[in-house]
Write an enzyme that holds these catalytic residues in place. Structure first.
Site, PDB file in Angstrom:
ATOM      1  N   GLY A  88       0.897  -1.042   0.039  1.00 40.20           N
ATOM      2  CA  GLY A  88      -0.007  -0.016  -0.029  1.00 40.20           C
ATOM      3  C   GLY A  88       0.733   1.337  -0.015  1.00 40.20           C
ATOM      4  O   GLY A  88       0.098   2.403   0.389  1.00 40.20           O
ATOM      5  N   TRP A  90       2.347   3.008  -2.468  1.00 40.23           N
ATOM      6  CA  TRP A  90       1.882   3.940  -3.749  1.00 40.23           C
ATOM      7  C   TRP A  90       0.544   4.412  -3.173  1.00 40.23           C
ATOM      8  O   TRP A  90       0.367   5.609  -3.369  1.00 40.23           O
ATOM      9  CB  TRP A  90       1.997   3.158  -4.659  1.00 40.23           C
ATOM     10  CG  TRP A  90       3.101   2.836  -5.335  1.00 40.23           C
ATOM     11  CD1 TRP A  90       4.388   2.653  -4.779  1.00 40.23           C
ATOM     12  CD2 TRP A  90       3.562   2.899  -6.731  1.00 40.23           C
ATOM     13  NE1 TRP A  90       5.419   2.520  -5.709  1.00 40.23           N
ATOM     14  CE2 TRP A  90       4.998   2.517  -6.921  1.00 40.23           C
ATOM     15  CE3 TRP A  90       2.596   2.808  -8.022  1.00 40.23           C
ATOM     16  CZ2 TRP A  90       5.529   2.311  -8.390  1.00 40.23           C
ATOM     17  CZ3 TRP A  90       3.343   2.801  -9.393  1.00 40.23           C
ATOM     18  CH2 TRP A  90       4.773   2.450  -9.409  1.00 40.23           C
ATOM     19  N   ASP A 116      -5.538  -5.573  -5.690  1.00 46.99           N
ATOM     20  CA  ASP A 116      -4.391  -6.359  -5.857  1.00 46.99           C
ATOM     21  C   ASP A 116      -5.149  -7.796  -5.492  1.00 46.99           C
ATOM     22  O   ASP A 116      -6.242  -7.882  -5.194  1.00 46.99           O
ATOM     23  CB  ASP A 116      -3.645  -6.238  -4.462  1.00 46.99           C
ATOM     24  CG  ASP A 116      -2.238  -6.857  -4.694  1.00 46.99           C
ATOM     25  OD1 ASP A 116      -1.374  -5.907  -4.843  1.00 46.99           O
ATOM     26  OD2 ASP A 116      -2.071  -7.997  -4.645  1.00 46.99           O
ATOM     27  N   ASP A 132      -8.201  -9.403  -9.319  1.00 42.63           N
ATOM     28  CA  ASP A 132      -7.153  -9.772 -10.461  1.00 42.63           C
ATOM     29  C   ASP A 132      -7.575  -8.983 -11.618  1.00 42.63           C
ATOM     30  O   ASP A 132      -8.652  -8.993 -12.241  1.00 42.63           O
ATOM     31  CB  ASP A 132      -7.205 -11.041 -10.843  1.00 42.63           C
ATOM     32  CG  ASP A 132      -6.274 -11.483 -11.912  1.00 42.63           C
ATOM     33  OD1 ASP A 132      -5.609 -10.656 -12.558  1.00 42.63           O
ATOM     34  OD2 ASP A 132      -6.035 -12.698 -12.424  1.00 42.63           O
ATOM     35  N   ASP A 156       2.903  -1.128 -10.388  1.00 42.24           N
ATOM     36  CA  ASP A 156       4.258  -1.509  -9.691  1.00 42.24           C
ATOM     37  C   ASP A 156       4.182  -2.963  -9.334  1.00 42.24           C
ATOM     38  O   ASP A 156       4.880  -3.606  -8.907  1.00 42.24           O
ATOM     39  CB  ASP A 156       4.462  -0.799  -8.242  1.00 42.24           C
ATOM     40  CG  ASP A 156       5.605  -0.979  -7.796  1.00 42.24           C
ATOM     41  OD1 ASP A 156       6.541  -1.045  -8.276  1.00 42.24           O
ATOM     42  OD2 ASP A 156       5.773  -0.983  -6.507  1.00 42.24           O
ATOM     43  N   LYS A 196       6.075  -0.187 -13.825  1.00 45.30           N
ATOM     44  CA  LYS A 196       7.462  -0.724 -13.606  1.00 45.30           C
ATOM     45  C   LYS A 196       7.585  -1.619 -15.000  1.00 45.30           C
ATOM     46  O   LYS A 196       6.640  -2.534 -15.116  1.00 45.30           O
ATOM     47  CB  LYS A 196       7.275  -1.619 -12.483  1.00 45.30           C
ATOM     48  CG  LYS A 196       8.626  -2.198 -12.111  1.00 45.30           C
ATOM     49  CD  LYS A 196       8.840  -2.738 -10.666  1.00 45.30           C
ATOM     50  CE  LYS A 196       7.826  -3.884 -10.326  1.00 45.30           C
ATOM     51  NZ  LYS A 196       7.958  -3.979  -8.703  1.00 45.30           N
TER      52      LYS A 196
HETATM   53  C1  LIG Z   1       5.885  -5.022  -5.780  1.00 45.41           C
HETATM   54  S1  LIG Z   1       4.011  -5.123  -5.190  1.00 45.41           S
HETATM   55  C2  LIG Z   1       3.546  -3.529  -5.319  1.00 45.41           C
HETATM   56  C3  LIG Z   1       3.933  -2.558  -4.015  1.00 45.41           C
HETATM   57  C4  LIG Z   1       3.197  -1.402  -3.977  1.00 45.41           C
HETATM   58  N1  LIG Z   1       3.356  -0.382  -4.960  1.00 45.41           N
HETATM   59  C5  LIG Z   1       3.569  -0.614  -2.936  1.00 45.41           C
HETATM   60  O1  LIG Z   1       3.844   0.427  -2.933  1.00 45.41           O
HETATM   61  O2  LIG Z   1       3.004  -1.106  -1.591  1.00 45.41           O
HETATM   62  C6  LIG Z   1       3.314  -5.797  -6.688  1.00 45.41           C
HETATM   63  C7  LIG Z   1       1.836  -6.553  -6.481  1.00 45.41           C
HETATM   64  O3  LIG Z   1       1.195  -6.690  -7.519  1.00 45.41           O
HETATM   65  C8  LIG Z   1       0.256  -7.510  -7.351  1.00 45.41           C
HETATM   66  N2  LIG Z   1      -0.036  -8.479  -8.630  1.00 45.41           N
HETATM   67  C9  LIG Z   1       0.572  -8.697  -9.361  1.00 45.41           C
HETATM   68  N3  LIG Z   1      -0.381  -9.421 -10.412  1.00 45.41           N
HETATM   69  C10 LIG Z   1      -1.620  -8.777  -9.998  1.00 45.41           C
HETATM   70  C11 LIG Z   1      -2.801  -9.182 -10.887  1.00 45.41           C
HETATM   71  N4  LIG Z   1      -2.720  -9.893 -12.086  1.00 45.41           N
HETATM   72  N5  LIG Z   1      -4.031  -8.220 -10.425  1.00 45.41           N
HETATM   73  C12 LIG Z   1      -3.702  -7.654  -9.117  1.00 45.41           C
HETATM   74  N6  LIG Z   1      -2.563  -7.426  -8.518  1.00 45.41           N
HETATM   75  C13 LIG Z   1      -1.484  -8.064  -9.017  1.00 45.41           C
HETATM   76  C14 LIG Z   1       1.030  -8.708  -6.240  1.00 45.41           C
HETATM   77  O4  LIG Z   1      -0.119  -9.307  -5.658  1.00 45.41           O
HETATM   78  C15 LIG Z   1       1.726  -7.607  -5.503  1.00 45.41           C
HETATM   79  O5  LIG Z   1       1.113  -7.464  -4.198  1.00 45.41           O
END
Ligand SMILES: C[S@@+](CC[C@H](N)C(=O)[O-])C[C@H]1O[C@@H](n2cnc3c(N)ncnc32)[C@H](O)[C@@H]1O
Length: 254
Positions: A88, A90, A116, A132, A156, A196
């Site tokens: 969370g 961002w 997420d 998703d 991200d 990203k």
């Molecule tokens: C690096 S983390 C994000 C960190 C976030 N920007 C923060 O500042 O806390 C990446 C996130 O992308 C989510 N994610 C990956 N594929 C996804 C999808 N198809 N739908 C939703 N979320 C997804 C993962 O569950 C993970 O929590």
């Protein structure tokens, strides 16, 4: 108890009368070398310490702060969609900058909607859903929650690592392309898409697609992004309003 008194952590002296303030983590029985190195990096990372001090859920918060300092897309009143928002950081930054809590008097009040795959602890000022973004109808669902289109779609997201650099790169490029398609369905004309990516060669077509659909596309590595990581960010601004596919490409470039 201070950090350097915790078991397994030591501060080493350089032996020349100068203190080396790096925290070293001793290897411990049952802890893998990779975990020891990760822990050591976390303990010595100024952004990790700063995130703890400033109440952010992770050091990732500083990447979006630095990108926004440069490109100014999180303005008061903006409606923001954060794809893959857990834990969370961002969203926390977006809430402050778009004035989602209405704390900046006289400024427009924005909206922050995070999604997420995982559950996310509530964040004051943000609306979070477990979703998703690749699921059928996710774009319409997000527009319904938001009550319209977004000014910013940011991602991200990272695909789960396979341990193979090339495979991971292709997976993340596919994920960013899907996020861009999502943005085309959800963004207001003039909107911004931030995502990203991992540098590695396969992103050329994605860059071309972004250039067809946005007036400005920048590739950036903010200081908070670790120098030993191949991650970088695209900041695409000025959404043209209607997704342009390859067939229309020649018309666009005339
Ligand atoms: C690096 S983390 C994000 C960190 C976030 N920007 C923060 O500042 O806390 C990446 C996130 O992308 C989510 N994610 C990956 N594929 C996804 C999808 N198809 N739908 C939703 N979320 C997804 C993962 O569950 C993970 O929590």
């Amino acid at each position: 108890m201070t950090d350097d008194k915790k078991p397994g952590r030591t501060r080493k002296s350089s032996g020349r009368g100068q203190r080396d303030l790096r925290v070293r983590v001793k290897t411990a029985k049952g802890r893998k070398l990779s975990s020891t190195l990760w822990l050591e990096r976390q303990l010595n990372d100024p952004y990790v310490a700063r995130a703890r001090r400033e109440g952010y859920r992770g050091r990732a918060a500083f990447k979006i702060l630095e990108l926004d300092d440069k490109y100014r897309f999180l303005v008061p009143g903006a409606r923001v969609v954060d794809l893959g928002c857990a834990p969370g950081g961002w969203c926390q930054v977006a809430v402050e900058r778009v004035n989602a809590l209405g704390e900046k008097s006289g400024k427009r009040v924005g909206r922050v909607l995070g999604v997420d795959l995982q559950e996310v602890e509530p964040i004051a000022g943000a609306e979070i859903h477990q979703l998703d973004f690749l699921a059928d109808g996710a774009d319409d669902q997000v527009k319904t929650w938001l009550g319209g289109r977004a000014d910013v779609v940011m991602s991200d997201m990272a695909a789960a690592s396979s341990g193979h650099k090339g495979t991971d790169h292709l997976r993340i490029v596919a994920l960013v392309e899907a996020a861009a398609q999502f943005a085309f369905d959800v963004l207001e004309p003039g909107g911004t898409f931030v995502a990203k990516v991992l540098a590695g060669g396969a992103e050329t077509e994605m860059q071309a697609m972004l250039k067809r659909n946005f007036t400005k596309v920048a590739n950036v590595k903010p200081p908070a992004s670790r120098s030993d990581s191949s991650e970088k960010f695209v900041v695409a601004q000025g959404f043209r309003g209607e997704a342009v596919d390859e067939a229309d490409d020649e018309d666009q470039n005339d």
